[in-house]
Design a protein around this motif. Sequence first.
Motif, short mmCIF file in Angstrom:
data_model
loop_
_atom_site.label_atom_id
_atom_site.label_comp_id
_atom_site.label_asym_id
_atom_site.label_seq_id
_atom_site.Cartn_x
_atom_site.Cartn_y
_atom_site.Cartn_z
N THR A 187 0.84 -1.20 0.00
CA THR A 187 0.00 0.00 0.00
C THR A 187 0.87 1.25 0.00
O THR A 187 1.86 1.33 0.73
N VAL A 188 0.49 2.23 -0.81
CA VAL A 188 1.12 3.54 -0.83
C VAL A 188 0.15 4.54 -0.22
O VAL A 188 -1.02 4.59 -0.62
N ILE A 189 0.61 5.32 0.72
CA ILE A 189 -0.20 6.37 1.34
C ILE A 189 0.32 7.72 0.86
O ILE A 189 1.51 8.02 0.99
N CYS A 190 -0.57 8.53 0.30
CA CYS A 190 -0.23 9.89 -0.11
C CYS A 190 -1.12 10.84 0.68
O CYS A 190 -2.33 10.64 0.76
N LEU A 191 -0.53 11.87 1.24
CA LEU A 191 -1.27 12.83 2.06
C LEU A 191 -0.78 14.24 1.76
O LEU A 191 0.42 14.51 1.79
N THR A 192 -1.72 15.12 1.45
CA THR A 192 -1.38 16.52 1.26
C THR A 192 -2.54 17.38 1.73
O THR A 192 -3.57 16.87 2.19
N THR A 193 -2.41 18.68 1.60
CA THR A 193 -3.39 19.61 2.14
C THR A 193 -4.16 20.30 1.02
O THR A 193 -3.82 20.18 -0.16
N ASP A 194 -5.22 21.02 1.39
CA ASP A 194 -5.97 21.78 0.40
C ASP A 194 -5.53 23.25 0.39
O ASP A 194 -5.55 23.90 -0.65
N HIS A 195 -5.16 23.78 1.54
CA HIS A 195 -4.71 25.17 1.65
C HIS A 195 -3.98 25.35 2.97
O HIS A 195 -3.99 24.46 3.82
N TYR A 196 -3.36 26.52 3.15
CA TYR A 196 -2.70 26.74 4.44
C TYR A 196 -3.75 27.06 5.50
O TYR A 196 -4.90 27.38 5.19
N PRO A 197 -3.39 26.98 6.80
CA PRO A 197 -4.36 27.17 7.88
C PRO A 197 -4.75 28.63 8.06
O PRO A 197 -4.24 29.34 8.93
N TYR A 198 -5.70 29.08 7.23
CA TYR A 198 -6.11 30.48 7.28
C TYR A 198 -6.84 30.82 8.58
O TYR A 198 -7.09 31.99 8.86
N GLY A 199 -7.20 29.80 9.36
CA GLY A 199 -7.83 30.05 10.65
C GLY A 199 -6.89 30.58 11.70
O GLY A 199 -7.32 30.92 12.81
N LEU A 200 -5.60 30.67 11.38
CA LEU A 200 -4.62 31.26 12.29
C LEU A 200 -4.31 32.69 11.85
O LEU A 200 -4.13 32.95 10.66
N THR A 201 -4.26 33.61 12.79
CA THR A 201 -3.88 34.98 12.48
C THR A 201 -2.38 35.05 12.18
O THR A 201 -1.63 34.12 12.48
N ASP A 202 -1.94 36.17 11.62
CA ASP A 202 -0.51 36.34 11.36
C ASP A 202 0.30 36.23 12.65
O ASP A 202 1.38 35.65 12.66
N SER A 203 -0.22 36.79 13.72
CA SER A 203 0.48 36.73 15.01
C SER A 203 0.58 35.29 15.51
O SER A 203 1.63 34.86 16.00
N GLN A 204 -0.51 34.53 15.39
CA GLN A 204 -0.49 33.13 15.81
C GLN A 204 0.43 32.30 14.93
O GLN A 204 1.15 31.43 15.41
N LEU B 62 4.44 34.90 2.01
CA LEU B 62 4.34 33.68 1.22
C LEU B 62 4.77 32.43 1.99
O LEU B 62 4.39 31.31 1.62
N GLU B 63 5.54 32.59 3.05
CA GLU B 63 5.97 31.42 3.82
C GLU B 63 4.78 30.66 4.40
O GLU B 63 4.90 29.47 4.71
N ARG B 64 3.63 31.31 4.49
CA ARG B 64 2.42 30.61 4.92
C ARG B 64 2.12 29.39 4.05
O ARG B 64 1.52 28.41 4.49
N HIS B 65 2.51 29.46 2.78
CA HIS B 65 2.20 28.39 1.83
C HIS B 65 3.13 27.17 1.97
O HIS B 65 2.85 26.13 1.38
N GLU B 66 4.23 27.30 2.69
CA GLU B 66 5.15 26.16 2.82
C GLU B 66 4.47 25.06 3.63
O GLU B 66 3.91 25.32 4.70
N SER B 67 4.50 23.83 3.13
CA SER B 67 3.68 22.77 3.72
C SER B 67 4.38 21.43 3.63
O SER B 67 5.60 21.35 3.45
N ASP B 68 3.60 20.36 3.76
CA ASP B 68 4.13 19.00 3.73
C ASP B 68 3.41 18.16 2.68
O ASP B 68 2.20 18.29 2.51
N LEU B 69 4.15 17.29 2.04
CA LEU B 69 3.61 16.26 1.16
C LEU B 69 4.15 14.92 1.64
O LEU B 69 5.36 14.77 1.83
N ILE B 70 3.26 13.98 1.83
CA ILE B 70 3.63 12.63 2.25
C ILE B 70 3.33 11.66 1.12
O ILE B 70 2.21 11.62 0.62
N ILE B 71 4.34 10.91 0.68
CA ILE B 71 4.15 9.74 -0.16
C ILE B 71 4.97 8.64 0.49
O ILE B 71 6.20 8.72 0.52
N TRP B 72 4.30 7.61 1.00
CA TRP B 72 4.97 6.67 1.91
C TRP B 72 4.54 5.24 1.64
O TRP B 72 3.38 4.95 1.37
#
Length: 367
Positions: free
Chosen positions: A204-221, A235-245
């Motif tokens: 089995t291959v598991i792939c996991l990624t996101t739909d968007h960055y967590p806009y529910g967090l304020t800039d300060s948070q 733009l660093e808000r967009h840096e995220s994770d991709l899992i293919i395992w």
Amino acid sequence: MGIDPNLTPTLYKLANIGFNFTNYWTMYPSNTTNGEYSNLTGLVPDISKPKSNGSFVFSLKNTMNMNIANFFNAQGIPSRAYHNHTGSYYKRQETHPNLGYEFKGKYEIGGLSGWPESDLIMMEKTVGDYINDERFHTYYMTVSGHHNYRFGGYNSIVEKNKDYVENLDMDEAAKAYLATHIELDLALEYLIDQLQQAGKLANTVICLTTDHYPYGLTDSQYKGMLGHSIKYGGLERHESDLIIWNSQMPTVTIDKPCCQVDVLPTLLNLFGFNYDSRLYSGTDILSDSFGLAMTSNQSFITDKIVYNSRYEKVYKLDENWEMPEGYLDACIQLVKNRFSIASNILNHNFYAKLPADIIAAAQKGEE
């Protein structure tokens, strides 16, 4: 950012063992349907379309046969899709069957309540649908990680998992954010355990990624969780994770810039499908193609620069690197072309015009 070796050990393992993508970026600040469209089709959505009739809903008019569900279906492997919120939201009960999936939403799955609903319960209720099949392709759109990220009954998953995080030395929003990811981690732990018991994990291959960055967090948070100000003009808000395992693979680190539209071409290549790369906005991350991560406002990241289109500002990743004449303009044009081509594929139902023999050869993995 929501992965912790102690609180989310399964996510941490999957993100750091197997393919380790160190330069993956999400494309969208919000609007789940656009992110899901890119993940599943390998195309940039037409962002001029209103949220109520976005690209995914618009695609219901189209032939959508170049996604991974139809590729597996053509080999006789059933494709199933699940979502632990209502299937009517973003019309998933229509869009996903149009991609070739047998779809179940919250009410078809059963046993789900509260907001957001539990990823773990969704997994427990659905694994039995396919675990005994010889081969299967299964897609999950999870929802437990949704905001609001605070305590006090505003988020059922935060309340469920608050004991894990309430004594951490961090902002309440950060603790609540981690609490939601614990639910996804528990769901993945359960899935892996079931695959192991059924003798299916090794294949089995598991792939996991996101739909968007967590806009529910304020800039300060967000700054508090990062430990520094948000770089590159935000733009660093967009840096995220991709899992293919896969449990049997060695760890491979990939530093190439990549983003959501690259996921589908990469998976098609890994599974040996003979797809035409010109039919997608992204490219196979593991190929020698030019590394390019794009965001929805046509900002982009290469191995040399970050370009913020909002401010028309360039951030060099190596201050000693001299940018060749024409480099920036060529990258800007490349991004514009990828957006334009994707819009035309959508708006002119381009896949319906492909010769049947080309589609069949690709989906069967033939040369």
